[in-house]
Write an enzyme that holds these catalytic residues in place. Structure first.
Site, PDB file in Angstrom:
ATOM      1  N   ASP A  30      47.470 -40.041 -83.972  1.00  0.00           N
ATOM      2  CA  ASP A  30      47.754 -41.374 -83.449  1.00  0.00           C
ATOM      3  C   ASP A  30      48.207 -42.286 -84.594  1.00  0.00           C
ATOM      4  OD1 ASP A  30      46.725 -43.032 -80.657  1.00  0.00           O
ATOM      5  OD2 ASP A  30      47.176 -44.226 -82.447  1.00  0.00           O
ATOM      6  N   ASN A  87      43.613 -42.848 -70.499  1.00  0.00           N
ATOM      7  CA  ASN A  87      43.686 -44.158 -69.867  1.00  0.00           C
ATOM      8  C   ASN A  87      44.769 -44.151 -68.791  1.00  0.00           C
ATOM      9  OD1 ASN A  87      41.753 -45.205 -71.679  1.00  0.00           O
ATOM     10  ND2 ASN A  87      43.329 -45.588 -73.221  1.00  0.00           N
ATOM     11  N   HIS A 100      48.609 -38.867 -71.908  1.00  0.00           N
ATOM     12  CA  HIS A 100      48.131 -38.361 -73.189  1.00  0.00           C
ATOM     13  C   HIS A 100      46.616 -38.368 -73.181  1.00  0.00           C
ATOM     14  CE1 HIS A 100      49.077 -42.657 -73.337  1.00  0.00           C
ATOM     15  NE2 HIS A 100      47.980 -42.803 -74.065  1.00  0.00           N
ATOM     16  N   MET A 101      46.064 -37.371 -73.859  1.00  0.00           N
ATOM     17  CA  MET A 101      44.615 -37.275 -74.022  1.00  0.00           C
ATOM     18  C   MET A 101      44.289 -37.669 -75.455  1.00  0.00           C
ATOM     19  SD  MET A 101      42.242 -33.937 -73.336  1.00  0.00           S
ATOM     20  CE  MET A 101      42.509 -34.003 -71.568  1.00  0.00           C
TER      21      MET A 101
HETATM   22  P1  5GP Z   1      47.099 -45.726 -74.572  1.00  0.00           P
HETATM   23  O1  5GP Z   1      46.773 -47.144 -74.911  1.00  0.00           O
HETATM   24  O2  5GP Z   1      48.393 -45.647 -73.739  1.00  0.00           O
HETATM   25  O3  5GP Z   1      45.978 -44.965 -73.971  1.00  0.00           O
HETATM   26  O4  5GP Z   1      47.386 -45.009 -75.943  1.00  0.00           O
HETATM   27  C1  5GP Z   1      48.621 -45.016 -76.580  1.00  0.00           C
HETATM   28  C2  5GP Z   1      48.378 -44.573 -78.002  1.00  0.00           C
HETATM   29  O5  5GP Z   1      49.625 -44.216 -78.573  1.00  0.00           O
HETATM   30  C3  5GP Z   1      47.769 -45.664 -78.891  1.00  0.00           C
HETATM   31  O6  5GP Z   1      46.538 -45.191 -79.438  1.00  0.00           O
HETATM   32  C4  5GP Z   1      48.836 -45.897 -79.960  1.00  0.00           C
HETATM   33  O7  5GP Z   1      48.296 -46.132 -81.223  1.00  0.00           O
HETATM   34  C5  5GP Z   1      49.646 -44.603 -79.925  1.00  0.00           C
HETATM   35  N1  5GP Z   1      51.046 -44.743 -80.252  1.00  0.00           N
HETATM   36  C6  5GP Z   1      51.919 -45.654 -79.758  1.00  0.00           C
HETATM   37  N2  5GP Z   1      53.159 -45.450 -80.258  1.00  0.00           N
HETATM   38  C7  5GP Z   1      53.049 -44.371 -81.085  1.00  0.00           C
HETATM   39  C8  5GP Z   1      53.996 -43.678 -81.903  1.00  0.00           C
HETATM   40  O8  5GP Z   1      55.184 -43.988 -81.967  1.00  0.00           O
HETATM   41  N3  5GP Z   1      53.530 -42.624 -82.624  1.00  0.00           N
HETATM   42  C9  5GP Z   1      52.212 -42.230 -82.571  1.00  0.00           C
HETATM   43  N4  5GP Z   1      51.854 -41.188 -83.312  1.00  0.00           N
HETATM   44  N5  5GP Z   1      51.291 -42.866 -81.802  1.00  0.00           N
HETATM   45  C10 5GP Z   1      51.713 -43.918 -81.081  1.00  0.00           C
END
Ligand code: 5GP
Ligand code: ZN
Length: 114
Positions: A30, A87, A100-101
């Site tokens: 992440d 989420n 995503h997990m």
């Molecule tokens: P959500 O909030 O949708 O459950 O989680 C999305 C996750 O994706 C967040 O923890 C955020 O830090 C991560 N994330 C967002 N954009 C990127 C990216 O471009 N690269 C990586 N490696 N993680 C990302």
């Protein structure tokens, strides 16, 4: 999906620190880690939310779960424990609309989550 960040990571158009890959699944660090280990496991296929799963997606969800467990084992967290989180939609805290997990480990994880 051309405008999906995670599809772009699958396609190699955006860099990511990849930790696991097979035919169906990709896992990478992440960008904004919330624990010493914070890996995201995604299906290579674009699925926007958990609400969009169809019966034929069952194998990829199984593969994601097994990948999470394998990562925890590799990093030595399997016995102590770790957390997986998916989420869904705004109320669940989803910000990237490609399922995503989250795999979180390496610090005490409280319950209930915020
Ligand atoms: P959500 O909030 O949708 O459950 O989680 C999305 C996750 O994706 C967040 O923890 C955020 O830090 C991560 N994330 C967002 N954009 C990127 C990216 O471009 N690269 C990586 N490696 N993680 C990302
Ligand atoms: Zn996508």
């Amino acid at each position: 999906m051309t405008d999906c960040i995670f599809c772009k990571i699958v396609a190699g158009e955006i860099p990511a620190r990849i930790v696991f890959e097979d035919d169906a699944v990709l896992a990478f660090e992440d960008l904004n880690p919330q624990a010493p280990t914070h890996v995201l496991v995604i299906p290579k296929k674009h699925i926007a939310t958990l609400n969009d799963l169809s019966p034929e997606d069952a194998p990829v969800i199984g593969a994601m779960t097994r990948a999470a467990a394998a990562i925890a084992r590799e990093r030595g967290f399997a016995e102590d424990g770790y957390r997986t989180v998916m989420n869904c939609n705004q109320g669940g805290g989803q910000t990237v609309y490609h399922i995503h997990m989250h795999v979180l480990a390496g610090r005490a994880l409280s319950w209930p989550p915020g």
